[in-house]
Design a protein around this motif. Structure first.
Motif, short mmCIF file in Angstrom:
data_model
loop_
_atom_site.label_atom_id
_atom_site.label_comp_id
_atom_site.label_asym_id
_atom_site.label_seq_id
_atom_site.Cartn_x
_atom_site.Cartn_y
_atom_site.Cartn_z
N LYS A 173 0.83 -1.20 0.00
CA LYS A 173 0.00 0.00 0.00
C LYS A 173 0.86 1.25 0.00
CE LYS A 173 -3.73 -2.22 2.64
NZ LYS A 173 -4.53 -2.19 3.88
N ARG A 194 -5.06 9.50 0.40
CA ARG A 194 -5.78 8.25 0.13
C ARG A 194 -4.82 7.08 0.23
NH1 ARG A 194 -9.60 8.70 -5.09
NH2 ARG A 194 -10.37 6.76 -4.17
N VAL A 246 0.34 5.87 0.33
CA VAL A 246 -0.54 7.01 0.60
C VAL A 246 -0.31 8.06 -0.47
CG1 VAL A 246 -1.21 8.77 2.28
CG2 VAL A 246 -0.42 6.54 3.08
N THR A 247 -1.37 8.51 -1.10
CA THR A 247 -1.25 9.53 -2.14
C THR A 247 -1.05 10.91 -1.49
OG1 THR A 247 -3.60 10.09 -2.24
CG2 THR A 247 -2.85 8.20 -3.55
N ASP A 274 -13.64 4.72 -8.86
CA ASP A 274 -14.16 4.09 -7.66
C ASP A 274 -13.44 2.79 -7.34
OD1 ASP A 274 -15.41 3.20 -10.08
OD2 ASP A 274 -16.90 2.13 -8.90
N LEU A 282 -3.98 3.43 -1.00
CA LEU A 282 -4.29 2.55 -2.12
C LEU A 282 -3.35 1.35 -2.12
CD1 LEU A 282 -4.54 5.16 -5.05
CD2 LEU A 282 -6.36 4.43 -3.50
N LYS A 299 -2.96 13.28 -1.54
CA LYS A 299 -4.22 13.73 -0.95
C LYS A 299 -4.65 12.87 0.23
CE LYS A 299 -5.96 15.85 -5.18
NZ LYS A 299 -7.08 15.92 -6.15
N ASP A 333 -10.97 2.32 -4.36
CA ASP A 333 -11.41 2.00 -3.00
C ASP A 333 -11.83 0.54 -2.82
OD1 ASP A 333 -11.09 4.69 -2.08
OD2 ASP A 333 -12.97 5.22 -3.09
#
Length: 221
Positions: free
Chosen positions: A67, A74, A69-70, A96, A76, A72, A99
């Motif tokens: 994973k 998020r 973290v962007t 979408d 992912l 912003k 998520d």
């Protein structure tokens, strides 16, 4: 890439395949593969990069589990980011999917019902389909570099495998991306190739400027 310039060296190994869908069968095949990698190529410390790995590091490095973290905020997985960035003739990207769980992202019906894949688009930045593995590699390496706890462990490995990868059916391979990360790390190229998309893509044509002699990192299929 030219000999002496390549970052990832792919080797095909004959090994005993243990049929069956059970995880235990996959792990028997992995052991057999690694044994042959040692015998034929001297790979002493290989890592299976997949959810089937017997090594927790290999499981953590699976695209389903890795994973990042962007900007912003998020969170992912590599797999969901890759699938959600696909753009087709008749639609996409389907944001979408970012998520979704990795398995749901990969199986989303829209990915097979909107025509041919035309490009990738990740937060407004487009990636062409050529070089073939560039976007996936970029996602994977950007995710891994944000997981410092994994970096110290992965850079000591001298070979990477993915028991699920079939080169006749797939292009992208998480084991290859892990090997590429290590090659870039050991040749002090990570900072350069991650400065821009152009820098990253340049290495696929062997155009990465570097004063050091590139090392070869074994990638075993």
């Amino acid at each position: 890439m030219l000999d002496g310039k390549r970052l990832v060296l792919e080797r095909y190994v004959d090994f005993q395949w243990h049929s069956g869908f059970a995880k235990s069968q996959k792990q028997k095949s992995i052991r057999s593969l690694h044994e042959m990698a040692l015998l034929e190529y001297g790979v002493k410390n290989p890592l299976e990069v997949s959810s089937k790995s017997e090594d927790p590091l290999g499981v953590a490095l699976s695209s389903f589990n890795l994973k990042f973290v962007t900007k912003k905020g998020r969170i992912l997985t590599v797999e969901s980011a890759f699938q959600g960035s696909k753009v087709f003739e008749l639609g996409g990207p389907f944001l979408d999917i970012f998520d979704f769980s990795p398995i749901d992202a990969k199986r989303d019906a829209r990915l097979k019902s909107h025509g041919q894949l035309t490009k990738f688009s990740f937060f407004g930045v487009d990636w062409d389909l050529e070089p073939k593995t560039a976007f996936y590699d970029w996602l994977y390496i950007n995710a891994l570099i944000k997981n410092e706890n994994l970096i110290a462990m992965v850079i000591s490995r001298d070979g990477f495998t993915d028991i699920e990868f079939n080169p006749e059916k797939s292009i992208n391979c998480q084991a290859r991306s892990a090997a590429l990360f290590c090659a870039l790390y050991h040749t002090d190229r990570l900072d350069f190739v991650l400065q821009s998309r152009e820098n990253f893509i340049s290495m696929y044509a062997g155009r990465v400027s570097d004063p050091h002699k590139p090392e070869q990192v074994r990638f075993l299929v």
